[in-house]
Design an enzyme around this catalytic site. Structure first.
Site, PDB file in Angstrom:
ATOM      1  N   HIS A  19       0.877  -1.132  -0.049  1.00  0.00           N
ATOM      2  CA  HIS A  19      -0.055  -0.052  -0.110  1.00  0.00           C
ATOM      3  C   HIS A  19       0.975   1.188   0.006  1.00  0.00           C
ATOM      4  CE1 HIS A  19       0.784   0.899   4.126  1.00  0.00           C
ATOM      5  NE2 HIS A  19       0.561  -0.480   4.530  1.00  0.00           N
ATOM      6  N   HIS A  22       4.131   1.752   2.098  1.00  0.00           N
ATOM      7  CA  HIS A  22       5.208   1.141   1.632  1.00  0.00           C
ATOM      8  C   HIS A  22       5.928   1.895   0.372  1.00  0.00           C
ATOM      9  CE1 HIS A  22       2.798  -2.526   2.933  1.00  0.00           C
ATOM     10  NE2 HIS A  22       3.833  -2.412   3.915  1.00  0.00           N
ATOM     11  N   CYS A 127       3.379  -9.887  19.904  1.00  0.00           N
ATOM     12  CA  CYS A 127       2.298  -9.440  19.152  1.00  0.00           C
ATOM     13  C   CYS A 127       2.732  -9.887  17.714  1.00  0.00           C
ATOM     14  CB  CYS A 127       2.512  -7.767  19.181  1.00  0.00           C
ATOM     15  SG  CYS A 127       1.623  -6.971  17.480  1.00  0.00           S
ATOM     16  N   CYS A 130       3.562  -7.249  14.931  1.00  0.00           N
ATOM     17  CA  CYS A 130       4.930  -6.824  14.808  1.00  0.00           C
ATOM     18  C   CYS A 130       6.001  -8.039  14.680  1.00  0.00           C
ATOM     19  CB  CYS A 130       5.111  -5.790  15.898  1.00  0.00           C
ATOM     20  SG  CYS A 130       4.055  -4.505  16.474  1.00  0.00           S
ATOM     21  N   CYS A 144      -1.464  -3.833  21.394  1.00  0.00           N
ATOM     22  CA  CYS A 144      -0.503  -3.431  21.125  1.00  0.00           C
ATOM     23  C   CYS A 144      -0.834  -2.259  20.150  1.00  0.00           C
ATOM     24  CB  CYS A 144       0.230  -4.363  19.658  1.00  0.00           C
ATOM     25  SG  CYS A 144       1.303  -3.562  18.663  1.00  0.00           S
ATOM     26  N   HIS A 147      -1.164  -2.486  16.305  1.00  0.00           N
ATOM     27  CA  HIS A 147      -2.100  -3.335  15.552  1.00  0.00           C
ATOM     28  C   HIS A 147      -3.408  -3.462  16.288  1.00  0.00           C
ATOM     29  CE1 HIS A 147       2.008  -4.409  13.849  1.00  0.00           C
ATOM     30  NE2 HIS A 147       1.288  -4.591  12.851  1.00  0.00           N
ATOM     31  N   LYS A 303      -2.631   4.751  11.485  1.00  0.00           N
ATOM     32  CA  LYS A 303      -1.569   4.308  10.731  1.00  0.00           C
ATOM     33  C   LYS A 303      -2.306   3.640   9.794  1.00  0.00           C
ATOM     34  CE  LYS A 303       2.556   1.259  10.189  1.00  0.00           C
ATOM     35  NZ  LYS A 303       3.063   0.108  10.813  1.00  0.00           N
ATOM     36  N   LYS A 306      -2.050  -2.879   6.800  1.00  0.00           N
ATOM     37  CA  LYS A 306      -2.840  -4.090   6.036  1.00  0.00           C
ATOM     38  C   LYS A 306      -3.727  -4.557   7.206  1.00  0.00           C
ATOM     39  CE  LYS A 306       1.300  -5.141   4.988  1.00  0.00           C
ATOM     40  NZ  LYS A 306       2.568  -5.837   4.529  1.00  0.00           N
TER      41      LYS A 306
HETATM   42  N1  MSP Z   1       9.444  -6.739   7.719  1.00  0.00           N
HETATM   43  C1  MSP Z   1       9.561  -5.796   8.412  1.00  0.00           C
HETATM   44  C2  MSP Z   1      10.885  -5.153   8.338  1.00  0.00           C
HETATM   45  C3  MSP Z   1      12.149  -5.801   8.374  1.00  0.00           C
HETATM   46  S1  MSP Z   1      13.846  -4.837   7.747  1.00  0.00           S
HETATM   47  C4  MSP Z   1      15.002  -5.790   8.479  1.00  0.00           C
HETATM   48  C5  MSP Z   1       8.481  -4.816   8.385  1.00  0.00           C
HETATM   49  N2  MSP Z   1       7.895  -4.845   7.330  1.00  0.00           N
HETATM   50  S2  MSP Z   1       6.525  -3.752   7.007  1.00  0.00           S
HETATM   51  O1  MSP Z   1       5.822  -4.251   5.675  1.00  0.00           O
HETATM   52  O2  MSP Z   1       5.445  -3.985   8.048  1.00  0.00           O
HETATM   53  O3  MSP Z   1       7.069  -2.434   6.906  1.00  0.00           O
HETATM   54  C6  MSP Z   1       8.017  -2.046   6.167  1.00  0.00           C
HETATM   55  C7  MSP Z   1       8.392  -0.629   6.226  1.00  0.00           C
HETATM   56  O4  MSP Z   1       7.061   0.111   5.622  1.00  0.00           O
HETATM   57  C8  MSP Z   1       8.429   0.072   7.510  1.00  0.00           C
HETATM   58  O5  MSP Z   1       9.483   0.979   7.431  1.00  0.00           O
HETATM   59  C9  MSP Z   1       7.199   0.714   7.835  1.00  0.00           C
HETATM   60  O6  MSP Z   1       7.529   1.851   8.816  1.00  0.00           O
HETATM   61  C10 MSP Z   1       6.685   1.063   6.548  1.00  0.00           C
HETATM   62  N3  MSP Z   1       5.237   1.353   6.659  1.00  0.00           N
HETATM   63  C11 MSP Z   1       4.228   0.455   6.697  1.00  0.00           C
HETATM   64  N4  MSP Z   1       3.054   1.115   6.959  1.00  0.00           N
HETATM   65  C12 MSP Z   1       3.261   2.283   7.054  1.00  0.00           C
HETATM   66  C13 MSP Z   1       2.766   3.573   6.824  1.00  0.00           C
HETATM   67  N5  MSP Z   1       1.438   3.656   7.055  1.00  0.00           N
HETATM   68  N6  MSP Z   1       3.144   4.725   6.901  1.00  0.00           N
HETATM   69  C14 MSP Z   1       4.506   4.798   6.551  1.00  0.00           C
HETATM   70  N7  MSP Z   1       5.256   3.925   6.422  1.00  0.00           N
HETATM   71  C15 MSP Z   1       4.722   2.698   6.787  1.00  0.00           C
HETATM   72  O7  MSP Z   1       8.281  -3.779   9.252  1.00  0.00           O
END
Ligand code: MSP
Length: 479
Positions: A19, A22, A127, A130, A144, A147, A303, A306
């Protein structure tokens, strides 16, 4: 290697489609990589997908899919996202790559042999969202905060990574700026967290998670997904787990090491600033130069995630605003480092005012004026542009300010056209008309050059339109 720039994003969980949260991290990283490239540095941008662990195992079970097939599909979606939004990555690492898995095992064995991993019992609140253990103090109403779910109580025999002893070293390195954590606010938070809390040894093994890398010294267990995930930053540039590979790093893939910037959301800063740094210290590997934690994209105050289901899709944004429009809207929406709340209505408004009416209008009016008056744009030899104020903003990751700096010029130039009415001067005062056009043309070349990292295609289109004196509609109005 001198004059290099190695930047990493977190690897994204392959548990659901990407989304714009990312896309936000990825676009920012891409901008920094393109910017450094434009400054003449050799750059490497690494991204990838995090494909093991309980969360993914559960999701695949729910979907009645084989986990490998499930992550293959999702990983493709993340790659697709990068391509859709014009991310120029140099490496895309998947934690289910055989080579990565082998290296994870080598590292675990090494840490075990060196005595940093021992067998014990672990008890804590976990959690799954996370994939992290939580302290009571992290929870809000027992849930948490990220989430909105209650963590599970877990107690099991486990292998643990020593953390207590390494805390003071981590703290010292951060305080001495051997590793820079920014923004300042986040750095202070980490320092105070480390000063106030003892770091509990971390469980690095899972008994009931079959979807993971088996521990080489006890195959009944798989590795904790974060340990596996952190190592991507090394395996993604070709590390095979041997410390010797660093010895002649100038000649090997390890020439990229250490990362110049590791970009991530604030939610995962603490794990990086503790477990990740501990692993590097134990392995005697140089720490990253800088970690930057950005804020979250919120949607109506929460935030976007997903797990919470309040997502705005990247495809939808691209359909409405185009690729560069989407990149612009994400980065200009607020200070990089702070949370930003977005709504579709506000984005439509900003798109129309800044892009369709702002930049788009400036370019089309200037070119139209040139074509009706036989004015030739002859200023490309004044490039490359260097602007210290602008550079300083990017170096400090003040990305929205850098855009605002460009847009100030755009607004001023649009006003300059209205005030000076060059369409009248073209007949009555050719000399003054040409002076005005030269200024506008020069500004447009500067603008297109400064836009290279942010809006690469738009930048090219402006340059081409100026070179060929060809009218162009950069942005159609959005509704
Ligand atoms: N898999 C772990 C990271 C491992 S790195 C060794 C993870 N994945 S994640 O898919 O949940 O998140 C990846 C990145 O996307 C993180 O930096 C997270 O902060 C960012 N984002 C996920 N949702 C977000 C928002 N809504 N807004 C901004 N960034 C966000 O954590």
């Amino acid at each position: 290697m001198k004059n290099k720039f190695y930047i990493t994003t977190p690897i994204y969980y392959a548990n659901a489609k990407p989304h714009i949260g990312h896309a936000y991290t990825s676009v920012a990283a891409d901008i920094l990589a393109r910017w450094n490239n434009q400054q003449g540095k050799k750059t490497f941008l690494l991204m990838g997908t995090d494909e093991h662990g309980m969360k993914i195992q559960k999701k695949a079970e729910e979907k009645k899919k084989d986990p490998q097939q499930f992550v293959n599909e999702i990983s493709e979606e993340f790659k697709g996202l990068c391509e859709k939004i014009n991310i120029n990555y140099n490496g895309f690492i998947r934690t289910t790559d055989k080579k990565h898995e082998e290296t994870v095992q080598k590292v675990l064995q090494l840490l075990y042999d060196r005595g940093f991993i021992y067998k014990g019992t672990y008890e804590g609140l976990y959690c799954v969202g996370c994939e992290q253990f939580k302290n009571e103090s992290d929870l809000v109403d027992g849930k948490c905060p990220e989430h909105g779910i209650k963590p599970e109580k877990i107690k099991e025999e486990s292998y643990l990574l020593k953390m207590k002893e390494v805390k003071s070293q981590i703290l010292e390195k951060i305080k001495k700026q051997e590793l820079e954590i920014s923004p300042e606010k986040r750095r202070n938070e980490i320092i105070s967290f480390l000063e106030k809390n003892e770091l509990k040894d971390v469980s690095i093994s899972r008994k009931n998670v079959s979807w993971g890398v088996p521990l080489p010294f006890d195959k009944k267990y798989t590795a904790y997904v974060w340990i596996d995930a952190f190592l991507n930053y090394l395996t993604g540039i070709g590390w095979n787990g041997s410390i010797e590979q660093f010895a002649f790093s100038e000649l090997s893939e390890m020439k990229w090491w250490p990362p110049d910037i590791q970009l991530m959301g604030k939610d995962i800063l603490r794990v990086h600033a503790s477990i990740w740094l501990a692993i590097l210290i134990y392995l005697d590997i140089e720490l990253p130069k800088r970690i930057f934690a950005h804020g979250h994209i919120l949607s109506n105050g929460k935030k976007m995630s997903k797990t919470l289901g309040n997502i705005i899709g990247v495809d939808e944004m691209i359909r409405r605003f185009g690729v560069d429009g989407t990149r612009y809207l994400l980065i200009s929406a607020g200070t990089f480092g702070e949370d930003i709340d977005i709504t579709m209505e506000r984005m439509v408004e900003k798109y129309n005012s800044d892009l369709a009416n702002g930049l788009g209008n400036l370019v089309s009016r200037t070119i139209k004026l040139a074509s009706v008056s036989d004015f030739q744009f002859l200023i490309s030899n004044k490039l490359p542009i260097s602007d210290e104020k602008f550079s300083e903003k990017i170096e400090n990751l003040r990305l929205s300010e850098a855009l605002e700096y460009i847009w100030k010029v755009i607004r001023e130039d649009n006003k300059y056209i209205e005030d000076n009415k060059p369409w009248e001067l073209v007949k009555s005062d050719r000399k003054n008309f040409e002076k005005i056009m030269e200024k506008l043309a020069f500004d447009l070349f500067v603008i297109s050059e400064l836009l290279v990292p942010f809006m690469p295609e738009t930048s090219k289109r402006i340059k081409k339109a100026l070179e060929n004196n060809e009218s162009v509609i950069l942005f159609k109005k959005a509704e």
